[in-house]
Design a protein around this motif. Sequence first.
Motif, short mmCIF file in Angstrom:
data_model
loop_
_atom_site.label_atom_id
_atom_site.label_comp_id
_atom_site.label_asym_id
_atom_site.label_seq_id
_atom_site.Cartn_x
_atom_site.Cartn_y
_atom_site.Cartn_z
N CYS A 23 0.83 -1.22 0.00
CA CYS A 23 0.00 0.00 0.00
C CYS A 23 0.86 1.26 0.00
O CYS A 23 0.36 2.35 0.32
CB CYS A 23 -0.93 0.00 1.21
SG CYS A 23 -2.10 -1.37 1.22
N GLY A 24 2.11 1.13 -0.36
CA GLY A 24 3.00 2.29 -0.38
C GLY A 24 2.75 3.18 -1.58
O GLY A 24 2.37 2.70 -2.65
N ALA A 25 2.97 4.48 -1.39
CA ALA A 25 2.73 5.45 -2.47
C ALA A 25 3.98 6.24 -2.83
O ALA A 25 3.89 7.26 -3.49
CB ALA A 25 1.61 6.42 -2.06
N HIS A 26 5.15 5.76 -2.38
CA HIS A 26 6.42 6.46 -2.64
C HIS A 26 6.32 7.93 -2.22
O HIS A 26 6.68 8.84 -2.96
CB HIS A 26 6.81 6.35 -4.12
CG HIS A 26 7.21 4.97 -4.52
ND1 HIS A 26 8.51 4.51 -4.41
CD2 HIS A 26 6.49 3.94 -5.02
CE1 HIS A 26 8.57 3.26 -4.84
NE2 HIS A 26 7.37 2.89 -5.21
N GLN A 27 5.83 8.13 -1.02
CA GLN A 27 5.67 9.49 -0.50
C GLN A 27 6.99 10.07 -0.05
O GLN A 27 7.92 9.34 0.31
CB GLN A 27 4.67 9.49 0.66
CG GLN A 27 3.25 9.12 0.25
CD GLN A 27 2.32 9.03 1.43
OE1 GLN A 27 2.69 8.55 2.49
NE2 GLN A 27 1.09 9.50 1.25
N PRO A 28 7.11 11.40 -0.02
CA PRO A 28 8.33 12.02 0.51
C PRO A 28 8.44 11.83 2.02
O PRO A 28 7.51 11.34 2.67
CB PRO A 28 8.16 13.50 0.13
CG PRO A 28 6.69 13.69 -0.03
CD PRO A 28 6.16 12.39 -0.56
N LYS A 31 5.60 13.30 4.60
CA LYS A 31 4.31 12.61 4.52
C LYS A 31 4.43 11.17 5.01
O LYS A 31 3.50 10.62 5.60
CB LYS A 31 3.80 12.64 3.08
CG LYS A 31 3.36 14.03 2.63
CD LYS A 31 2.73 13.96 1.26
CE LYS A 31 2.21 15.34 0.85
NZ LYS A 31 1.57 15.31 -0.50
N MET A 32 5.58 10.55 4.75
CA MET A 32 5.78 9.18 5.19
C MET A 32 5.82 9.11 6.72
O MET A 32 5.25 8.21 7.33
CB MET A 32 7.08 8.64 4.59
CG MET A 32 7.24 7.14 4.78
SD MET A 32 8.40 6.42 3.62
CE MET A 32 9.75 7.58 3.67
N LYS A 33 6.45 10.10 7.32
CA LYS A 33 6.50 10.14 8.79
C LYS A 33 5.10 10.31 9.37
O LYS A 33 4.72 9.64 10.35
CB LYS A 33 7.38 11.30 9.23
CG LYS A 33 7.37 11.53 10.74
CD LYS A 33 7.76 12.94 11.07
CE LYS A 33 7.48 13.24 12.53
NZ LYS A 33 7.69 14.64 12.87
N MET A 51 13.39 10.57 5.59
CA MET A 51 14.03 11.41 4.59
C MET A 51 15.11 10.63 3.85
O MET A 51 15.27 10.76 2.63
CB MET A 51 14.61 12.66 5.24
CG MET A 51 13.58 13.61 5.81
SD MET A 51 12.59 14.43 4.55
CE MET A 51 13.83 15.46 3.79
N LYS A 52 15.87 9.81 4.58
CA LYS A 52 16.95 9.04 3.97
C LYS A 52 16.41 8.03 2.97
O LYS A 52 16.94 7.88 1.87
CB LYS A 52 17.76 8.34 5.07
CG LYS A 52 18.99 7.61 4.56
CD LYS A 52 19.67 6.86 5.71
CE LYS A 52 20.13 7.81 6.80
NZ LYS A 52 20.84 7.08 7.89
N ILE A 53 15.32 7.35 3.32
CA ILE A 53 14.72 6.38 2.42
C ILE A 53 14.17 7.06 1.17
O ILE A 53 14.33 6.58 0.04
CB ILE A 53 13.60 5.60 3.14
CG1 ILE A 53 14.21 4.66 4.18
CG2 ILE A 53 12.76 4.81 2.15
CD1 ILE A 53 15.02 3.53 3.59
N ALA A 54 13.50 8.20 1.34
CA ALA A 54 12.90 8.90 0.21
C ALA A 54 13.97 9.40 -0.76
O ALA A 54 13.80 9.34 -1.97
CB ALA A 54 12.05 10.06 0.71
#
Length: 208
Positions: A23-28, A31-33, A51-54
């Motif tokens: 269900c991931g949306a590749h959010q920055p 937003k992911m946090k 932030m590191k993952i994005a």
Amino acid sequence: MWLRCLNATEAQEIIPEVHSGLCGAHQPGLKMKMKIKRLGYYWSVMMTDCMKIAKSSHQCQVHGEVLHHPPNVLHPTVASWPFECWGTDVVGPIDPPSSKGHWFILAATDYFLKRAEAIPLREVKAQHVLQFLKNQIVYNFGIPHKIISDNESAFKSTKINNFVRRHGIDWRYSTIYYLKANGLAEAFNKTLVQILKKDLGLKQKELA
């Protein structure tokens, strides 16, 4: 809501799943946090990890939205009363032209009331702009305090400069590097073109 505090190992399992999982949306990162906190999880450096993952995601870098920030701070145009400030622009060339041979539309929009005035033209020259300003704006609504336009030659001439100086009008030009500075006029132009396309489409169906 109480949040479950995760250790480093659990956090490294949660982040990829939220970012690019089922269900991931590749959010920055931000937003992911926020999404992880809504799911009920927390750890002390979650913002840094997100932030590191994005930033390290290849798909996010390739298909990410490119933000075009202006080089300087923007100053919004705010009108204090009706017909104080007008934004003017030229639409065209329009192909095919009208039945009378009009290729262009000269339009002006009031920043306060969003009222628009427009006339069709075969060509756009300084004398056409002056006639439009006198007949459609000055005679109907009074002398404006400010006019905003782009850098077209019809707007930059000796006749225009004399007219502006004589009536005390503050004429400002949007920079060629940031044409969206005259955004209100551009927005009206877009609406006008859409109306014309719809109307012409109906006319063509009636003729068919």
